[in-house]
Design a protein around this motif. Structure first.
Motif, short mmCIF file in Angstrom:
data_model
loop_
_atom_site.label_atom_id
_atom_site.label_comp_id
_atom_site.label_asym_id
_atom_site.label_seq_id
_atom_site.Cartn_x
_atom_site.Cartn_y
_atom_site.Cartn_z
N MET A 111 -8.28 -7.35 8.16
CA MET A 111 -7.20 -7.75 7.53
C MET A 111 -6.74 -9.00 8.57
O MET A 111 -6.57 -8.76 9.71
N GLY A 112 -6.36 -10.01 7.81
CA GLY A 112 -5.83 -11.21 8.77
C GLY A 112 -4.29 -10.65 9.10
O GLY A 112 -3.79 -9.89 8.70
N ASN A 113 -3.89 -11.51 10.40
CA ASN A 113 -2.77 -11.07 11.09
C ASN A 113 -1.67 -11.58 10.10
O ASN A 113 -0.30 -11.03 10.38
N ASP A 114 -1.64 -12.21 9.09
CA ASP A 114 -0.65 -12.77 8.13
C ASP A 114 -0.49 -11.81 7.15
O ASP A 114 0.04 -12.10 6.11
N VAL A 115 -1.15 -10.69 6.97
CA VAL A 115 -1.01 -9.92 5.79
C VAL A 115 0.08 -8.84 6.08
O VAL A 115 0.04 -8.40 7.23
N LEU A 116 1.10 -8.62 5.36
CA LEU A 116 1.95 -7.70 5.54
C LEU A 116 1.95 -6.72 4.28
O LEU A 116 1.86 -6.96 3.14
N GLN A 117 1.76 -5.23 4.60
CA GLN A 117 1.71 -4.28 3.50
C GLN A 117 2.75 -3.19 3.82
O GLN A 117 3.21 -3.10 4.88
N GLY A 118 3.02 -2.83 2.76
CA GLY A 118 3.95 -1.74 2.64
C GLY A 118 4.08 -0.92 1.50
O GLY A 118 3.19 -0.89 0.69
N GLY A 119 4.94 0.02 1.24
CA GLY A 119 5.32 0.92 0.25
C GLY A 119 6.36 1.73 0.28
O GLY A 119 7.45 1.46 1.20
N CYS A 120 6.54 2.74 -0.62
CA CYS A 120 7.82 3.64 -0.47
C CYS A 120 7.42 5.10 0.39
O CYS A 120 6.39 5.08 0.92
N SER A 121 8.32 5.97 0.26
CA SER A 121 8.35 6.96 0.93
C SER A 121 7.20 7.92 0.74
O SER A 121 6.33 8.47 1.36
N CYS A 122 6.95 8.07 -0.61
CA CYS A 122 5.86 9.21 -1.17
C CYS A 122 4.76 8.59 -1.25
O CYS A 122 3.71 9.38 -1.50
N GLY A 123 4.64 7.35 -1.27
CA GLY A 123 3.09 6.58 -1.17
C GLY A 123 2.47 6.19 -2.32
O GLY A 123 1.56 5.65 -2.73
N ALA A 124 3.42 6.82 -3.56
CA ALA A 124 2.94 6.17 -4.95
C ALA A 124 3.05 4.63 -5.19
O ALA A 124 2.07 4.14 -5.91
N VAL A 125 3.52 3.65 -4.59
CA VAL A 125 4.03 2.38 -4.75
C VAL A 125 3.39 1.88 -3.36
O VAL A 125 4.03 2.05 -2.23
N ARG A 126 2.39 0.75 -3.53
CA ARG A 126 2.14 0.23 -2.43
C ARG A 126 1.90 -1.30 -2.62
O ARG A 126 1.53 -1.81 -3.67
N TYR A 127 2.16 -2.17 -1.94
CA TYR A 127 2.16 -3.78 -2.05
C TYR A 127 1.50 -4.41 -0.60
O TYR A 127 1.44 -3.93 0.35
N ARG A 128 1.33 -5.63 -0.83
CA ARG A 128 0.66 -6.49 0.22
C ARG A 128 1.27 -7.88 -0.21
O ARG A 128 1.59 -8.21 -1.36
#
Ligand SMILES: [Zn+2]
Ligand SMILES: [Zn+2]
Length: 138
Positions: A1-18
């Motif tokens: 994964m490149g250093n310019d990739v940001l990933q995240g999501g919610c507390s429960c883990g149901a929603v993830r984005y990049r």
């Protein structure tokens, strides 16, 4: 994964984005909707081009309100855990506004300003030396 990739999501883990690339803006937002939806005097947000944003998993629920432009703002959150994730602003259709604390590594974005300080709470003051704007800059 490149250093310019940001990933995240919610507390429960149901929603993830990049998202990829450098954020167009990183700001502490003191608007009333950020206050109410975060339960805190401000929320830290960053903006990326919509083309650089990808929903990896899950579905958000959303809440529409009228922004100070008079146009709709659509705030997306996890329907299970309620964590605010990102926002679509009608008057800035090319940008996705993302809550910085929803990143897996929030420290990777660096806020450069405070916005919507006209509605800042008097008991929330951060002597961080960053510029303060009553609304959006410019
Ligand atoms: Zn969730
Ligand atoms: Zn806000």
């Amino acid at each position: 994964m490149g250093n310019d990739v940001l990933q995240g999501g919610c507390s429960c883990g149901a929603v993830r984005y990049r998202c990829t690339g450098q954020p167009a803006l990183v700001a502490h937002c003191h608007c009333r909707d950020c206050q109410r939806s975060s339960g805190a005097p401000m929320a830290t947000v960053f903006a990326v081009p919509k083309a650089a944003f990808e929903l990896l998993q899950g579905e958000t629920a959303s809440y529409a309100y009228t922004g100070d432009s008079g146009q709709p703002v659509l705030r997306h959150f996890c329907p299970t855990c309620g964590v605010p994730l990102f926002t679509d602003v009608t008057v800035m259709p090319d940008l996705k506004f993302i809550r910085a604390v929803s990143l897996d590594e929030p420290a990777r974005v660096a806020p450069t300003m405070h916005i919507y300080c006209a509605s800042a709470q008097p008991w929330g003051d951060w002597p961080d030396g960053l510029p303060h704007f009553p609304g959006l800059p410019g």
